[in-house]
Motif scaffolding. Structure first.
Motif, short mmCIF file in Angstrom:
data_model
loop_
_atom_site.label_atom_id
_atom_site.label_comp_id
_atom_site.label_asym_id
_atom_site.label_seq_id
_atom_site.Cartn_x
_atom_site.Cartn_y
_atom_site.Cartn_z
N GLY A 178 47.65 44.47 47.22
CA GLY A 178 48.21 44.36 45.87
C GLY A 178 49.68 44.05 45.83
N ARG A 179 50.28 43.78 47.00
CA ARG A 179 51.69 43.43 47.10
C ARG A 179 52.60 44.51 46.51
NH1 ARG A 179 52.24 39.31 50.79
NH2 ARG A 179 50.53 37.85 50.52
N SER A 180 52.14 45.76 46.56
CA SER A 180 52.90 46.91 46.07
C SER A 180 53.26 46.79 44.60
CB SER A 180 54.17 47.12 46.92
OG SER A 180 53.84 47.40 48.25
N LYS A 181 52.47 46.03 43.86
CA LYS A 181 52.67 45.90 42.42
C LYS A 181 51.51 46.59 41.71
CE LYS A 181 55.18 41.54 42.87
NZ LYS A 181 55.24 40.10 42.50
N PRO A 182 51.80 47.35 40.64
CA PRO A 182 50.74 48.16 40.00
C PRO A 182 49.49 47.36 39.62
CG PRO A 182 52.89 48.78 39.16
CD PRO A 182 53.11 47.58 40.03
N VAL A 183 49.66 46.22 38.97
CA VAL A 183 48.50 45.43 38.55
C VAL A 183 47.75 44.92 39.78
CG1 VAL A 183 47.72 43.40 37.28
CG2 VAL A 183 49.58 44.80 36.37
N GLY A 184 48.49 44.50 40.79
CA GLY A 184 47.86 44.05 42.03
C GLY A 184 47.08 45.16 42.70
N VAL A 185 47.62 46.38 42.68
CA VAL A 185 46.92 47.52 43.27
C VAL A 185 45.64 47.81 42.50
CG1 VAL A 185 47.07 50.02 43.65
CG2 VAL A 185 49.00 48.55 44.25
N LEU A 186 45.68 47.68 41.17
CA LEU A 186 44.48 47.90 40.36
C LEU A 186 43.35 46.97 40.78
CD1 LEU A 186 43.04 49.15 37.87
CD2 LEU A 186 44.09 47.31 36.50
N PHE A 187 43.64 45.68 40.88
CA PHE A 187 42.59 44.72 41.24
C PHE A 187 42.19 44.86 42.71
CE2 PHE A 187 44.32 42.59 37.43
CZ PHE A 187 43.13 42.45 36.72
N ALA A 188 43.14 45.16 43.57
CA ALA A 188 42.81 45.36 44.98
C ALA A 188 41.92 46.58 45.15
CB ALA A 188 44.08 45.52 45.81
N GLY A 189 42.19 47.64 44.40
CA GLY A 189 41.35 48.82 44.47
C GLY A 189 39.93 48.54 44.01
#
Length: 413
Positions: free
Chosen positions: A336-347
């Motif tokens: 997620g590149r340590s970005k909240p939205v990226g972490v959401l989709f990566a999760g």
């Protein structure tokens, strides 16, 4: 006759340096790197699926006489495995009812919930140049605090749920604050401290589950009593599905971390400390205080992941309550590149891989370890962007942002 000396010479201003083209911006995007990393990982997984398939192995023995048989076997093995993965992770095309058909996506979201919450904690620490490897222990302690409140205290509906959630947050915050405090006061490296605290948490919960205050009455197994119904996350889609309110909490936490990092003063200070601690200290920011604070918040987020496990999915406290979510959260934060939205989709992606891997194994006989290989290849490629660019002949991100000297020369020309 016109006097030449009277003529005014007009000097046109040089054209402003042109920015990078749209194609250049796309090809140098970090998001494209993540997508390509997943694509390569799926290709590698496909190769392993084909190699492990018995029909492919048999067809390989007479490949030069009948190559079509082997190619057909490879296609059937890989496509069958990935279709089964999709059926187990998103939508089951073989289900007889609609509720059973959509159950896979709900399972993916259920598995993704602790990954998102713990991934946010790891990502937040990354943005401050801290390596929070202790999400596993923070999940365990958060689940222990929340679980104890859930089966010991008997509070009214609503209040019991809130108190249990707060207990999980406090437990995770304490476990995350310890390495933050040691880093701020003594300079102890957070990687070593968090790894050691993971082991402490594992053995601590194993010890507690053999004590009368935590062990289920009449059972010799290390398992706690069932949590009160008033302390459980409500199910979002009824008794036929496991998806619970914790997923909504994960979405709210994602929005909260995004606001913290991008819209708040303290988030600006976190990012300043992460970019250059010495410069932040020169600007008057208390670096040690913010290092400790970010680890407390990161631990609190991982503690929330623990509440999702003990109050949503498992509903009892066990020694394996955290599974491997704390370590997988590191992968989620990287993807997620340590970005909240990226972490959401990566999760959500990793939750789908986990949920779909079981169906893939049961329907096609494909080893579930291949899913772990896919995850590992994703991490490898995310950690080495130049390798991805070399494989796909993509431009360097520096070419998308011309240097000032190059821009000045272009303007003079």
């Amino acid at each position: 006759m016109t006097d030449v000396s009277s003529q005014t010479t007009k000097t046109e201003a040089p054209d402003a340096p042109r920015g990078p083209s749209l194609a250049m911006q796309i090809f140098s995007s970090t998001w494209l790197m993540s997508v390509l990393a997943m694509l390569v990982a799926l290709i590698v997984g496909g190769v392993l699926i084909a190699v492990a398939n018995e029909r492919v192995q048999d067809a390989a023995n007479y490949f030069f006489s009948r190559p079509g048989d082997m190619l057909s076997a490879v296609w059937d093995a890989v496509s069958g495995a990935y279709v089964a993965l999709f059926n187990g992770a998103v939508y089951d095309t073989q289900a007889e009812t609609f509720s059973r058909a959509i159950r896979p996506i709900t399972e993916s979201l259920t598995v993704a919930t602790p990954l998102i919450l713990a991934g946010l904690g790891v990502a937040l620490a990354f943005r401050t140049s801290l390596f929070n490897i202790g999400a596993q222990g923070q999940i365990i302690i958060g689940a222990t605090f929340a679980g104890w409140v859930g089966f010991t205290l008997h509070l009214p509906v609503g209040i019991h749920l809130v108190v249990a959630i707060l207990a999980g947050i406090v437990g995770g915050a304490i476990w995350g604050g310890i390495p933050g405090l040691l880093r701020a006061k003594t300079g102890a490296h957070e990687v070593i401290v968090t790894i050691m605290l993971n082991y402490v948490a594992v053995y601590l919960v194993s010890y507690l589950l053999r004590q009368p205050a935590f062990q289920r009455e009449g059972s010799a197994n290390p398992i706690s009593p069932k949590l009160d119904d008033s302390a459980l996350y409500p199910l979002l889609l009824g008794d036929g599905f496991r998806l619970h309110l914790g997923f909504i909490v994960a979405i709210l936490a994602t929005a909260g971390v995004w606001w913290l990092l991008n819209r708040s003063t303290i988030g600006f200070r976190f990012r300043a400390v992460g970019l250059n601690g010495d410069a932040a200290r020169s600007a008057g920011i208390n670096v040690e205080k913010h290092l400790m604070l970010v680890m407390i918040i990161a631990g609190a987020l991982s503690g929330l992941a623990g509440t999702a496990q003990v109050m949503g999915t498992e509903r009892v406290l066990t020694a394996g309550i955290a599974a491997s979510f704390g370590f997988d959260a590191i992968t989620v934060a990287l993807l997620g590149r340590s970005k909240p939205v990226g972490v959401l989709f990566a999760g959500i992606l990793f939750g789908a891989l986990r949920a779909g891997g079981v169906t893939m194994q049961s329907r096609t006989g494909t080893p579930i370890d291949i899913v772990l290989v896919v995850q590992s290849v994703i991490v490898l490629l995310i950690a080495a962007p130049p390798l991805v660019r070399a494989m796909f002949r993509l431009p360097s991100p520096d070419r998308a942002r011309p240097a000032p000297v190059a821009a000045a020369k272009e303007a003079q020309a």
